[in-house]
Write an enzyme that holds these catalytic residues in place. Sequence first.
Site, PDB file in Angstrom:
ATOM      1  N   SER A  37     -30.064   0.426  19.694  1.00 22.84           N
ATOM      2  CA  SER A  37     -31.412   0.570  19.154  1.00 22.84           C
ATOM      3  C   SER A  37     -32.402   0.611  20.319  1.00 22.84           C
ATOM      4  O   SER A  37     -32.328  -0.212  21.232  1.00 22.84           O
ATOM      5  CB  SER A  37     -31.714  -0.637  18.252  1.00 22.84           C
ATOM      6  OG  SER A  37     -33.058  -0.583  17.832  1.00 22.84           O
ATOM      7  N   SER A  42     -33.626   8.878  18.743  1.00 21.42           N
ATOM      8  CA  SER A  42     -34.573   9.647  17.907  1.00 21.42           C
ATOM      9  C   SER A  42     -35.553  10.436  18.757  1.00 21.42           C
ATOM     10  O   SER A  42     -35.870  11.591  18.441  1.00 21.42           O
ATOM     11  CB  SER A  42     -35.340   8.692  16.981  1.00 21.42           C
ATOM     12  OG  SER A  42     -34.441   8.053  16.097  1.00 21.42           O
ATOM     13  N   SER A 109     -24.194   4.010  15.270  1.00 17.92           N
ATOM     14  CA  SER A 109     -22.746   4.322  15.098  1.00 17.92           C
ATOM     15  C   SER A 109     -21.938   3.585  16.180  1.00 17.92           C
ATOM     16  O   SER A 109     -21.507   4.185  17.160  1.00 17.92           O
ATOM     17  CB  SER A 109     -22.463   5.817  15.114  1.00 17.92           C
ATOM     18  OG  SER A 109     -23.244   6.555  16.006  1.00 17.92           O
TER      19      SER A 109
HETATM   20  N1  LIG Z   1     -28.692  -5.874  12.459  1.00 16.18           N
HETATM   21  C1  LIG Z   1     -29.088  -4.687  12.955  1.00 16.18           C
HETATM   22  N2  LIG Z   1     -28.337  -4.081  13.897  1.00 16.18           N
HETATM   23  C2  LIG Z   1     -28.736  -2.890  14.407  1.00 16.18           C
HETATM   24  N3  LIG Z   1     -29.872  -2.222  14.042  1.00 16.18           N
HETATM   25  C3  LIG Z   1     -30.624  -2.828  13.102  1.00 16.18           C
HETATM   26  C4  LIG Z   1     -30.282  -4.054  12.513  1.00 16.18           C
HETATM   27  N4  LIG Z   1     -31.254  -4.393  11.608  1.00 16.18           N
HETATM   28  C5  LIG Z   1     -32.154  -3.394  11.638  1.00 16.18           C
HETATM   29  N5  LIG Z   1     -31.794  -2.453  12.522  1.00 16.18           N
HETATM   30  C6  LIG Z   1     -32.525  -1.200  12.765  1.00 16.18           C
HETATM   31  O1  LIG Z   1     -31.713  -0.193  12.141  1.00 16.18           O
HETATM   32  C7  LIG Z   1     -31.464   0.868  13.035  1.00 16.18           C
HETATM   33  C8  LIG Z   1     -29.986   1.111  13.176  1.00 16.18           C
HETATM   34  O2  LIG Z   1     -29.511   1.690  12.001  1.00 16.18           O
HETATM   35  P1  LIG Z   1     -28.252   2.681  12.128  1.00 16.18           P
HETATM   36  O3  LIG Z   1     -28.039   3.263  10.765  1.00 16.18           O
HETATM   37  O4  LIG Z   1     -28.482   3.600  13.264  1.00 16.18           O
HETATM   38  O5  LIG Z   1     -27.081   1.656  12.478  1.00 16.18           O
HETATM   39  S1  LIG Z   1     -25.503   1.896  12.256  1.00 16.18           S
HETATM   40  O6  LIG Z   1     -25.193   3.257  12.775  1.00 16.18           O
HETATM   41  O7  LIG Z   1     -25.236   1.756  10.808  1.00 16.18           O
HETATM   42  O8  LIG Z   1     -24.851   0.780  13.064  1.00 16.18           O
HETATM   43  C9  LIG Z   1     -32.051   0.504  14.345  1.00 16.18           C
HETATM   44  O9  LIG Z   1     -33.095   1.444  14.507  1.00 16.18           O
HETATM   45  P2  LIG Z   1     -33.056   2.450  15.731  1.00 16.18           P
HETATM   46  O10 LIG Z   1     -34.001   1.798  16.687  1.00 16.18           O
HETATM   47  O11 LIG Z   1     -33.554   3.725  15.166  1.00 16.18           O
HETATM   48  O12 LIG Z   1     -31.656   2.541  16.296  1.00 16.18           O
HETATM   49  C10 LIG Z   1     -32.631  -0.890  14.234  1.00 16.18           C
HETATM   50  O13 LIG Z   1     -33.947  -0.928  14.680  1.00 16.18           O
HETATM   51  N1  LIG Z   2     -36.818   8.913  29.245  1.00 15.25           N
HETATM   52  C1  LIG Z   2     -36.939   8.544  27.953  1.00 15.25           C
HETATM   53  N2  LIG Z   2     -36.269   9.212  26.998  1.00 15.25           N
HETATM   54  C2  LIG Z   2     -36.371   8.825  25.692  1.00 15.25           C
HETATM   55  N3  LIG Z   2     -37.137   7.785  25.259  1.00 15.25           N
HETATM   56  C3  LIG Z   2     -37.829   7.100  26.207  1.00 15.25           C
HETATM   57  C4  LIG Z   2     -37.763   7.436  27.581  1.00 15.25           C
HETATM   58  N4  LIG Z   2     -38.565   6.584  28.280  1.00 15.25           N
HETATM   59  C5  LIG Z   2     -39.094   5.746  27.384  1.00 15.25           C
HETATM   60  N5  LIG Z   2     -38.668   6.044  26.131  1.00 15.25           N
HETATM   61  C6  LIG Z   2     -39.093   5.299  24.950  1.00 15.25           C
HETATM   62  O1  LIG Z   2     -37.992   4.579  24.450  1.00 15.25           O
HETATM   63  C7  LIG Z   2     -38.129   4.434  23.018  1.00 15.25           C
HETATM   64  C8  LIG Z   2     -36.877   4.983  22.356  1.00 15.25           C
HETATM   65  O2  LIG Z   2     -37.023   4.732  20.974  1.00 15.25           O
HETATM   66  P1  LIG Z   2     -36.174   5.584  19.941  1.00 15.25           P
HETATM   67  O3  LIG Z   2     -36.190   7.017  20.330  1.00 15.25           O
HETATM   68  O4  LIG Z   2     -36.645   5.203  18.584  1.00 15.25           O
HETATM   69  O5  LIG Z   2     -34.710   5.027  20.209  1.00 15.25           O
HETATM   70  P2  LIG Z   2     -33.495   4.930  19.151  1.00 15.25           P
HETATM   71  O6  LIG Z   2     -33.669   6.081  18.212  1.00 15.25           O
HETATM   72  O7  LIG Z   2     -32.282   5.017  20.007  1.00 15.25           O
HETATM   73  O8  LIG Z   2     -33.639   3.611  18.479  1.00 15.25           O
HETATM   74  C9  LIG Z   2     -39.348   5.235  22.610  1.00 15.25           C
HETATM   75  O9  LIG Z   2     -40.467   4.368  22.481  1.00 15.25           O
HETATM   76  C10 LIG Z   2     -39.550   6.174  23.798  1.00 15.25           C
HETATM   77  O10 LIG Z   2     -40.900   6.561  23.959  1.00 15.25           O
END
Ligand SMILES: Nc1ncnc2c1ncn2[C@@H]1O[C@H](COP(=O)(O)OS(=O)(=O)O)[C@@H](OP(=O)(O)O)[C@H]1O
Ligand SMILES: Nc1ncnc2c1ncn2[C@@H]1O[C@H](COP(=O)(O)OP(=O)(O)O)[C@@H](O)[C@H]1O
Length: 202
Positions: A37, A42, A109
């Site tokens: 995360s 994204s 994942s």
């Molecule tokens: N317990 C826990 N563990 C991991 N992530 C958590 C959890 N609770 C909430 N979130 C938020 O949910 C996003 C991850 O969901 P995903 O569907 O990508 O996870 S998975 O593929 O089912 O493991 C992930 O958002 P992203 O930042 O977009 O990755 C988290 O912010």
């Molecule tokens: N070089 C970079 N490439 C991608 N994201 C970056 C980078 N530097 C900083 N960031 C920041 O990191 C964060 C990544 O968040 P996000 O894209 O939501 O990650 P994820 O989808 O893996 O949870 C964003 O706030 C983005 O602006």
Amino acid sequence: MEEKNHIYPIFDRMMTRQDKEELLGQHSVMIWFTGLSGSGKSTIAIALERELHKRGLLCRILDGDNIRSGINNNLGFSETDRVENIRRIAEVSKLFLDSGIITIAAFISPNNDIREMAANIIGKDDFLEVFVSTPLEECEKRDVKGLYAKARKGEIQNFTGISAPFEVPEHPALSLDTSKLTLEESVNRLLELVLPKVKCIK
Ligand SMILES: Nc1ncnc2c1ncn2[C@@H]1O[C@H](COP(=O)(O)OS(=O)(=O)O)[C@@H](OP(=O)(O)O)[C@H]1O
Ligand SMILES: Nc1ncnc2c1ncn2[C@@H]1O[C@H](COP(=O)(O)OP(=O)(O)O)[C@@H](O)[C@H]1O
């Protein structure tokens, strides 16, 4: 006067993936981002879609925002729920691919079994695994949603990287460490990988 309940014989099959790829002038492919995360899945997915769209290529992004708040809003973060989350996403992705649409998934994942399941559902020939390998320290420093702080305090259970495991992919098609690469550099590396595979067939 035509009978109202006339039964039309099915003369032919549904339009095939190839029919639709020809209509769109592109090959569809699955770009599957995996990573912690906050690693940048994204952000890169959105920037990649924009660059592909500029080149006349139709894409569909699937990520937590549109999937976990919708079709998968009854799933949590237990191991079982994560498997079901990814299974459903893989099945939906397959429908988009069959429609000739370049499909981009951005989900943690978290392990090889779950990613292997997705690849088997989607088809390994179509499946490009992209590991967003940003280190935990950087993800936690960003803490975009404040969830790392909550996980550290035990306010969130089973948080990937803190209280739930993340298994590093064995042979990703590409690894992108966003603590070292700019967004533009990540997207350019993806374009090098993806463009030859989705080449226009018009
Ligand atoms: N317990 C826990 N563990 C991991 N992530 C958590 C959890 N609770 C909430 N979130 C938020 O949910 C996003 C991850 O969901 P995903 O569907 O990508 O996870 S998975 O593929 O089912 O493991 C992930 O958002 P992203 O930042 O977009 O990755 C988290 O912010
Ligand atoms: N070089 C970079 N490439 C991608 N994201 C970056 C980078 N530097 C900083 N960031 C920041 O990191 C964060 C990544 O968040 P996000 O894209 O939501 O990650 P994820 O989808 O893996 O949870 C964003 O706030 C983005 O602006």
